[in-house]
Design a protein around this motif. Structure first.
Motif, PDB file in Angstrom:
ATOM      1  N   ALA A   2       3.267   2.864   0.422  1.00 31.65           N
ATOM      2  CA  ALA A   2       4.195   2.784   1.547  1.00 31.65           C
ATOM      3  C   ALA A   2       3.856   3.804   2.630  1.00 31.65           C
ATOM      4  O   ALA A   2       3.935   4.989   2.411  1.00 31.65           O
ATOM      5  CB  ALA A   2       5.624   2.988   1.057  1.00 31.65           C
ATOM      6  N   LYS A   3       3.442   3.316   3.766  1.00 32.84           N
ATOM      7  CA  LYS A   3       3.241   4.079   4.994  1.00 32.84           C
ATOM      8  C   LYS A   3       2.964   5.572   4.824  1.00 32.84           C
ATOM      9  O   LYS A   3       3.765   6.414   5.195  1.00 32.84           O
ATOM     10  CB  LYS A   3       4.437   3.873   5.902  1.00 32.84           C
ATOM     11  CG  LYS A   3       4.616   2.427   6.304  1.00 32.84           C
ATOM     12  CD  LYS A   3       5.777   2.270   7.253  1.00 32.84           C
ATOM     13  CE  LYS A   3       5.956   0.846   7.647  1.00 32.84           C
ATOM     14  NZ  LYS A   3       6.722   0.048   6.721  1.00 32.84           N
ATOM     15  N   ASP A  17       5.321   1.630  -6.118  1.00 30.99           N
ATOM     16  CA  ASP A  17       4.847   1.706  -4.735  1.00 30.99           C
ATOM     17  C   ASP A  17       3.551   0.912  -4.567  1.00 30.99           C
ATOM     18  O   ASP A  17       3.359   0.229  -3.573  1.00 30.99           O
ATOM     19  CB  ASP A  17       4.645   3.163  -4.322  1.00 30.99           C
ATOM     20  CG  ASP A  17       4.296   3.305  -2.850  1.00 30.99           C
ATOM     21  OD1 ASP A  17       4.866   2.572  -2.018  1.00 30.99           O
ATOM     22  OD2 ASP A  17       3.450   4.163  -2.532  1.00 30.99           O
ATOM     23  N   LYS A  24       1.578  -8.988  -4.751  1.00 29.43           N
ATOM     24  CA  LYS A  24       0.561  -8.103  -5.327  1.00 29.43           C
ATOM     25  C   LYS A  24       0.299  -8.344  -6.808  1.00 29.43           C
ATOM     26  O   LYS A  24      -0.864  -8.408  -7.215  1.00 29.43           O
ATOM     27  CB  LYS A  24       0.897  -6.638  -5.049  1.00 29.43           C
ATOM     28  CG  LYS A  24       0.666  -6.258  -3.601  1.00 29.43           C
ATOM     29  CD  LYS A  24       0.984  -4.809  -3.359  1.00 29.43           C
ATOM     30  CE  LYS A  24       0.816  -4.464  -1.894  1.00 29.43           C
ATOM     31  NZ  LYS A  24       1.194  -3.063  -1.630  1.00 29.43           N
ATOM     32  N   GLN A  55      -2.744  -9.012   4.404  1.00 30.95           N
ATOM     33  CA  GLN A  55      -1.996  -7.751   4.439  1.00 30.95           C
ATOM     34  C   GLN A  55      -1.931  -7.110   3.052  1.00 30.95           C
ATOM     35  O   GLN A  55      -2.171  -5.915   2.904  1.00 30.95           O
ATOM     36  CB  GLN A  55      -0.590  -8.008   4.970  1.00 30.95           C
ATOM     37  CG  GLN A  55       0.301  -6.790   4.958  1.00 30.95           C
ATOM     38  CD  GLN A  55       1.753  -7.140   5.302  1.00 30.95           C
ATOM     39  OE1 GLN A  55       2.112  -8.308   5.449  1.00 30.95           O
ATOM     40  NE2 GLN A  55       2.573  -6.128   5.420  1.00 30.95           N
ATOM     41  N   GLN A  56      -1.611  -7.912   2.042  1.00 31.11           N
ATOM     42  CA  GLN A  56      -1.482  -7.382   0.681  1.00 31.11           C
ATOM     43  C   GLN A  56      -2.832  -6.888   0.160  1.00 31.11           C
ATOM     44  O   GLN A  56      -2.911  -5.848  -0.491  1.00 31.11           O
ATOM     45  CB  GLN A  56      -0.917  -8.449  -0.247  1.00 31.11           C
ATOM     46  CG  GLN A  56       0.458  -8.941   0.148  1.00 31.11           C
ATOM     47  CD  GLN A  56       1.566  -7.979  -0.212  1.00 31.11           C
ATOM     48  OE1 GLN A  56       2.044  -7.973  -1.320  1.00 31.11           O
ATOM     49  NE2 GLN A  56       1.962  -7.161   0.743  1.00 31.11           N
ATOM     50  N   ARG A  58      -5.294  -5.729   1.990  1.00 31.92           N
ATOM     51  CA  ARG A  58      -5.590  -4.474   2.700  1.00 31.92           C
ATOM     52  C   ARG A  58      -4.848  -3.300   2.077  1.00 31.92           C
ATOM     53  O   ARG A  58      -5.399  -2.205   1.930  1.00 31.92           O
ATOM     54  CB  ARG A  58      -5.226  -4.595   4.174  1.00 31.92           C
ATOM     55  CG  ARG A  58      -6.205  -5.419   4.959  1.00 31.92           C
ATOM     56  CD  ARG A  58      -5.842  -5.465   6.428  1.00 31.92           C
ATOM     57  NE  ARG A  58      -6.780  -6.318   7.149  1.00 31.92           N
ATOM     58  CZ  ARG A  58      -6.504  -6.947   8.265  1.00 31.92           C
ATOM     59  NH1 ARG A  58      -5.305  -6.822   8.814  1.00 31.92           N
ATOM     60  NH2 ARG A  58      -7.398  -7.690   8.857  1.00 31.92           N
ATOM     61  N   GLU A  59      -3.577  -3.518   1.706  1.00 28.54           N
ATOM     62  CA  GLU A  59      -2.799  -2.453   1.080  1.00 28.54           C
ATOM     63  C   GLU A  59      -3.376  -2.091  -0.286  1.00 28.54           C
ATOM     64  O   GLU A  59      -3.492  -0.905  -0.622  1.00 28.54           O
ATOM     65  CB  GLU A  59      -1.331  -2.866   0.953  1.00 28.54           C
ATOM     66  CG  GLU A  59      -0.611  -2.924   2.286  1.00 28.54           C
ATOM     67  CD  GLU A  59       0.813  -3.438   2.183  1.00 28.54           C
ATOM     68  OE1 GLU A  59       1.365  -3.498   1.056  1.00 28.54           O
ATOM     69  OE2 GLU A  59       1.396  -3.776   3.236  1.00 28.54           O
ATOM     70  N   ALA A  62      -6.488  -0.106   0.318  1.00 29.70           N
ATOM     71  CA  ALA A  62      -6.168   1.257   0.759  1.00 29.70           C
ATOM     72  C   ALA A  62      -5.711   2.127  -0.413  1.00 29.70           C
ATOM     73  O   ALA A  62      -5.970   3.332  -0.431  1.00 29.70           O
ATOM     74  CB  ALA A  62      -5.081   1.222   1.840  1.00 29.70           C
ATOM     75  N   ASP A  63      -5.065   1.516  -1.409  1.00 27.90           N
ATOM     76  CA  ASP A  63      -4.602   2.252  -2.582  1.00 27.90           C
ATOM     77  C   ASP A  63      -5.690   2.413  -3.645  1.00 27.90           C
ATOM     78  O   ASP A  63      -5.448   2.990  -4.701  1.00 27.90           O
ATOM     79  CB  ASP A  63      -3.383   1.562  -3.197  1.00 27.90           C
ATOM     80  CG  ASP A  63      -2.124   1.771  -2.366  1.00 27.90           C
ATOM     81  OD1 ASP A  63      -2.051   2.774  -1.627  1.00 27.90           O
ATOM     82  OD2 ASP A  63      -1.208   0.939  -2.463  1.00 27.90           O
TER      83      ASP A  63
END
Length: 117
Positions: A2-3, A17, A24, A55-56, A58-59, A62-63
């Motif tokens: 989260a951001k 998170d 996901k 979007q999912q 990419r998240e 990133a994680d």
């Protein structure tokens, strides 16, 4: 994640998170059997829009859960796979999936019984 979140209260907080969101867990299961191209993921994760899938992914990337490999070809080819962290996460999710399978009919019955008509 989260951001830009940089702290958690407990391990469940961190895990939720990372896997939070409707799609996901489905993406993780789809990648469990190996590398997939975007189109394959789109077909396997039924009901997800292209925008949300991107979007999912990419998240998750990133994680550090998903690895994205771009090949310099025409047309462009992009493949997604789980990182070691992602494989460990899927292993952790297996008991949750087993619990859901075991109690699925009971969960559905409870929801139907308590739904407002």
């Amino acid at each position: 994640m989260a951001k830009g979140r940089t702290s958690y209260h407990c391990g469940i907080d961190a895990a939720v998170d990372v896997v939070g969101g409707k799609w996901k867990p489905h993406i993780l299961w789809a990648l469990n059997d190996g590398t997939r191209r975007f189109g394959e993921l789109k077909r396997q994760v039924e009901g997800v829009s292209e925008k949300v899938l991107i979007q999912q992914l990419r998240e998750l990337e990133a994680d550090g859960i998903v690895h994205r490999e771009v090949y310099g070809e025409v047309p462009p080819r992009v493949e997604y796979s789980l990182t070691e962290l992602g494989k460990a996460l899927n292993t952790a999710l297996e008991p949750l999936g087993a619990w859901g399978s075991t109690f699925m009919s009971e969960i559905v019955a409870n929801k139907q019984r308590t739904s407002v008509t």
